[in-house]
Motif scaffolding. Structure first.
Motif, short mmCIF file in Angstrom:
data_model
loop_
_atom_site.label_atom_id
_atom_site.label_comp_id
_atom_site.label_asym_id
_atom_site.label_seq_id
_atom_site.Cartn_x
_atom_site.Cartn_y
_atom_site.Cartn_z
N ALA A 73 31.17 55.94 66.70
CA ALA A 73 32.23 55.15 67.33
C ALA A 73 31.91 54.82 68.79
O ALA A 73 31.57 53.69 69.13
N GLY A 74 32.03 55.81 69.67
CA GLY A 74 31.84 55.55 71.09
C GLY A 74 30.46 55.05 71.44
O GLY A 74 30.30 54.11 72.23
N ALA A 104 29.06 56.74 57.81
CA ALA A 104 28.59 56.64 59.20
C ALA A 104 28.22 55.21 59.57
O ALA A 104 28.62 54.70 60.62
N GLY A 105 27.44 54.56 58.71
CA GLY A 105 27.04 53.18 59.01
C GLY A 105 28.22 52.24 59.05
O GLY A 105 28.30 51.35 59.92
N GLY A 106 29.14 52.40 58.11
CA GLY A 106 30.31 51.53 58.09
C GLY A 106 31.19 51.70 59.31
O GLY A 106 31.72 50.72 59.86
N ALA A 110 31.96 48.89 62.14
CA ALA A 110 33.35 48.50 62.36
C ALA A 110 33.74 48.62 63.84
O ALA A 110 34.34 47.70 64.42
N TYR A 111 33.39 49.75 64.46
CA TYR A 111 33.73 49.92 65.88
C TYR A 111 32.97 48.93 66.76
O TYR A 111 33.55 48.27 67.62
N ALA A 112 31.67 48.84 66.55
CA ALA A 112 30.87 47.92 67.36
C ALA A 112 31.29 46.47 67.13
O ALA A 112 31.40 45.68 68.07
N GLY A 113 31.53 46.12 65.88
CA GLY A 113 31.89 44.74 65.56
C GLY A 113 33.22 44.33 66.13
O GLY A 113 33.39 43.20 66.61
#
Length: 212
Positions: A73-74, A104-106, A110-113
């Motif tokens: 996430a962060g 983990a990849g999803g 999601a957070y970065a996107g």
């Protein structure tokens, strides 16, 4: 130092396989400002599963996964800020778990996107270090002084004052251009104009920036 940050605060919401993600990005001139943004989002959305964050202010930077698996996430959020070469900026992404694990990849995507979409909406602006100068010139050189100042790029000036010796005006210019402005003024006024550093005004023109 000059830097690029977001032009304005911006929020965007995404849904990924049932989970809801709400990202907000905003300028942050200090780590305390970044912390305040996170605190605000925690207060606004106490029912959320996670409040993840990332920020950068000069050489200082930090991120938090807030209970998500490490690195999902962060860190991806901070990577987006660094990839776009942004500084003095904070991002918070709030997640409401929708019942389906993303892996983990999803999660990272999601957070970065979601943060990337918030940055797209916020736009960018370039912020420059500024300097204030106090300029004095005789009345005979007032026209030459005003012509030069009015034609100078990225310059803001206050209302001039007058006394028995001539005109005084305070101006704000990009710090890296201050010495050149002083030299040009000395040239166009045959050395009659004098410039000296002046403390910033308590109120005045906003910090110089250019939006892109």
């Amino acid at each position: 130092m000059p830097h690029t940050t977001v032009a304005a605060r911006f929020e965007v919401e995404e849904r990924v396989r049932g989970s809801r993600f709400l990202a907000v990005v905003a300028p942050a001139d200090t780590p305390d400002a970044a912390a305040a943004l996170l605190d605000e989002m925690r207060r606004r959305h106490p029912d959320a599963s996670h409040h993840c964050s990332a920020w950068r202010v000069g050489e200082a930077m930090a991120f938090s996964d807030d209970g998500e698996p490490g690195g999902t996430a962060g860190r991806p959020m901070l990577s987006v800020l660094l990839k776009r070469e942004l500084d003095h900026v904070a991002a918070v992404c709030v997640r409401w778990f929708g019942g389906t694990k993303l892996g983990a990849g999803g999660l990272a995507r999601a957070y970065a996107g979601t943060v990337a979409k918030a940055l797209d909406g916020a736009g960018q602006r370039r912020v420059f270090d500024m300097a204030w100068l106090r300029i004095r010139a005789p009345f005979a050189q007032a026209d030459a002084l005003h012509r030069t100042l009015d034609a100078w790029p990225h310059l803001a000036k206050e209302e001039p004052s007058y006394d028995a010796e001539g005109i005084t005006v305070r101006v704000r210019v990009r710090a890296r251009e201050a010495a050149r402005l002083e030299a040009v003024l000395a040239d166009v006024t045959a050395g009659a104009a004098r410039a000296e550093p002046s403390p910033p005004a308590a109120s005045g023109p906003p910090d110089a920036s250019e939006r892109s």
